[in-house]
Design an enzyme around this catalytic site. Structure first.
Site: not given
Length: 316
Positions: A70, A184
């Site tokens: 991320s 993600d």
């Protein structure tokens, strides 16, 4: 030649021949091993990674590789590409208004934000860069949305990989990459220590941005009585909790998921050292607090430099 081999020669001959000079490899000073960094997810809190990297550079500690999830992938990629100065300048320039200006709302797609404005900013400095252009290994962790597989991106276009790693479901649109739909990486591996271990790195340092967010996990026995009903029974006015909104609910739910997965994965595959800046008071979307976050990351790292150098000495 080993020290044992050299020592066996000492008893041979007389005079100067009795003590041959040490081989070069035994006279060189011991070189401290570098570290592998596992940079965790945490949205806005990820600006703390910048402070971590600054502190490590200041202490002269070499970074052998970076695995990022991320926001950790974004910061780690910029660092290895030599663009950390530009990223830090951008982060420190953000205000609430500027953050809002970067949000390209895209209600017709698969996420509230298309992410193209942020991508355009990255392309100003990193357009055309590939993993192969970096001088050290770098891995971005993403999640394949259709299968739940953990995807390690370590070749190809750098910006595409970073975008996939921070594509928070429901907020940023998924990235279509090599016939896979990626979101993600924090859904499966919030602090990617396992990636560094797979690369056979001897000293792994994790940066966990969720350490002090929830405290110890707890089970609470509770009664299922609606607050307005309870207020009417007790004869007091009901105070409604402020609404989080759709995005707020998604972000906070994702927060909990990251925290629980991080606990489980780090317990099973712990790092050699964990850096845990105290960031629980900073919201996931408060990107305008870069000055504070960078400072907290720097201070948390400086406090652990002594222990890190000790670990390096053990492995030297």
């Amino acid at each position: 030649m080993s020290m044992l081999d050299w020592a066996s020669l000492r008893g041979r001959g007389t005079g100067a021949d009795q003590f041959p000079p040490l081989p070069d490899e035994l006279t060189k000073p011991l070189r401290k091993s570098g570290v592998a960094l596992a940079l965790g997810g945490g949205a806005a809190r990820g600006w703390a990674h910048i402070g971590v990297l600054r502190a490590l550079d200041e202490a002269g500690i070499r970074i052998n590789m970076i695995a990022g999830t991320s926001i950790g992938a974004l910061v780690g990629g910029c660092y290895l590409a030599g663009k950390l100065d530009e990223l830090e300048e951008f982060a420190r320039s953000l205000t609430k208004r500027r953050v809002f200006g970067l949000m390209d709302f895209h209600l017709g797609g698969n996420g509230l934000l298309g992410g193209m404005k942020l991508t355009a900013r990255m392309q100003q400095h990193m357009n055309g860069l590939r993993f192969e252009d970096l001088d050290r290994p770098f891995v971005c962790v993403a999640t394949e949305i259709k299968t739940g597989h953990e995807i390690w991106l370590s070749s190809g276009i750098l910006i595409t990989a970073m975008r996939a790693s921070y594509a928070l479901p429901g907020v940023f649109e998924p990235i279509h990459c090599n016939r896979r739909t990626l979101v993600d990486g924090a859904l499966v591996n919030p602090v990617p220590v396992s990636v560094c271990r797979a690369h056979e790195q001897p000293l792994v340092v994790a940066v966990n941005l969720h350490y002090d967010l929830f405290g110890r996990a707890a089970v609470v026995k509770h009664s299922a009585i609606d607050e307005p009903v309870m207020a009417a029974m007790e004869g007091v006015p009901s105070e409604r909790e402020s609404r989080l909104g759709i995005t707020g609910v998604m972000v906070e739910a994702f927060n909990i998921i990251q925290d629980r997965i991080s606990r489980a994965r780090l317990a099973g595959d712990p790092p050699d050292l964990s850096l845990q800046p105290k960031l629980g008071h900073v919201g996931l979307t408060e990107f305008h607090r870069a000055d504070e976050l960078i400072r907290l990351g720097y201070e948390a790292t400086r406090a652990q430099i002594g222990e890190l150098e000790r670990l390096q000495g053990v492995l030297a």
